[in-house]
Design an enzyme around this catalytic site. Sequence first.
Site, PDB file in Angstrom:
ATOM      1  N   LYS A  96       7.537  78.151  62.457  1.00 49.41           N
ATOM      2  CA  LYS A  96       8.451  78.085  61.315  1.00 49.41           C
ATOM      3  C   LYS A  96       9.733  77.401  61.761  1.00 49.41           C
ATOM      4  CE  LYS A  96       8.327  79.652  56.969  1.00 49.41           C
ATOM      5  NZ  LYS A  96       7.170  79.592  56.062  1.00 49.41           N
ATOM      6  N   GLY A 104      12.768  87.231  41.904  1.00 50.32           N
ATOM      7  CA  GLY A 104      12.784  85.848  42.368  1.00 50.32           C
ATOM      8  C   GLY A 104      11.946  84.939  41.503  1.00 50.32           C
ATOM      9  N   GLY A 111      11.733  81.385  41.722  1.00 50.70           N
ATOM     10  CA  GLY A 111      11.769  80.040  42.275  1.00 50.70           C
ATOM     11  C   GLY A 111      10.501  79.282  41.954  1.00 50.70           C
ATOM     12  N   VAL A 116       7.571  79.419  43.166  1.00 51.81           N
ATOM     13  CA  VAL A 116       6.376  80.256  43.104  1.00 51.81           C
ATOM     14  C   VAL A 116       6.526  81.346  42.056  1.00 51.81           C
ATOM     15  CG1 VAL A 116       4.911  81.859  44.394  1.00 51.81           C
ATOM     16  CG2 VAL A 116       5.753  79.771  45.486  1.00 51.81           C
TER      17      VAL A 116
END
Length: 351
Positions: free
Chosen positions: A80, A184, A186, A188
């Site tokens: 990552k 959330g 966003g 997705v």
Amino acid sequence: MSVFEHAEFDNHEQISFYNDEETGLKAIIAVHNTNLGPSLGGCRMWPYADSAEALNDVLRLSRGMTYKSAISELKLGGGKSVIIGDPRKHKTDDMMRAMGRFVESFAGRYIIAEDSGISVHDLKCAAQNTAHVSGIEAKYSWDGSEADGNPAPSTSYGVFVGLKSAVRYALNTDLKGLTVAIQGLGHVGLRLARHLHREGANLIVTDIYPDNLHIAEKELGAQVVKPDEIFSVQADVFAPCALGAVLNNDTLPQLKAKVVAGAANNQLAHREIGLQLAEKGILYAPDYVINAGGVIDIYHQRMLSSSEALKAHLERIGDNLTEIFTRAEQQQLSTSQVADQIAEERFSNNV
């Protein structure tokens, strides 16, 4: 404190820091494990409070990618990268080109992909200085639409499939009439909300940015609440789709949902939270299992495959979760423990 003594250090193979004064790039790449193949993981740009917070995040995220690829039966390792800064204010094409030079220094041991704050355009800028980029060319899509390299549609579809499996296992029903609280909205989270709405679910949503909240409210009839209220709403399912560590000692007592199934990485603040969820009778869909759709998508784009094969692989997320739920119940373990066991067997033994 040395990195080796860091609480989130887990025998990571390589951790590198990069500072490019000219572009303002301050970034970290962490490679956790490459037993199954080169490490692949998204690049996240976020306004971290300091470098310690960024290091904590990249260590946790890279480890999660190892487990995600292993549990999804991919010949990839886990890595990552994070960039410190606000992507809406500080990101530039030159900065991403500098990020490409940083990635190139790993000589193929780390392959960069998209994550929060990073777009396909950004990856194309990075690709000017490295060949080790995924998600900028795509041939397949799970729904037959034009493939543009963005893995978010596959991630959201995989979470949707997994969420349905969790609901079926825990509540013995489908989604019609159930209430799902999404933290959330966003790339997705909003797509997941649309999938759920089409299945007849009621939505309660929150986000720190208002744009997609307005869309969810008007288009999907969602109820909007403040960010700190989402944990305690009356819902059947809690779907964390923002940043990690949202399931912790403060939020766990607030949950009324019987299922936790969402797209966020590293949802558990610490491993004991998985046990506590099980003790409270809350079925937890381990994050790196349910949100593996993005890396599955990237994996198929890198090989000779088909849209049909991609969709079939995404839908195996539901089967993987059902196996984990069943084994956890039989062995009297938490679902997170069982998922870890399966993944560790695979990447430790190079199966």
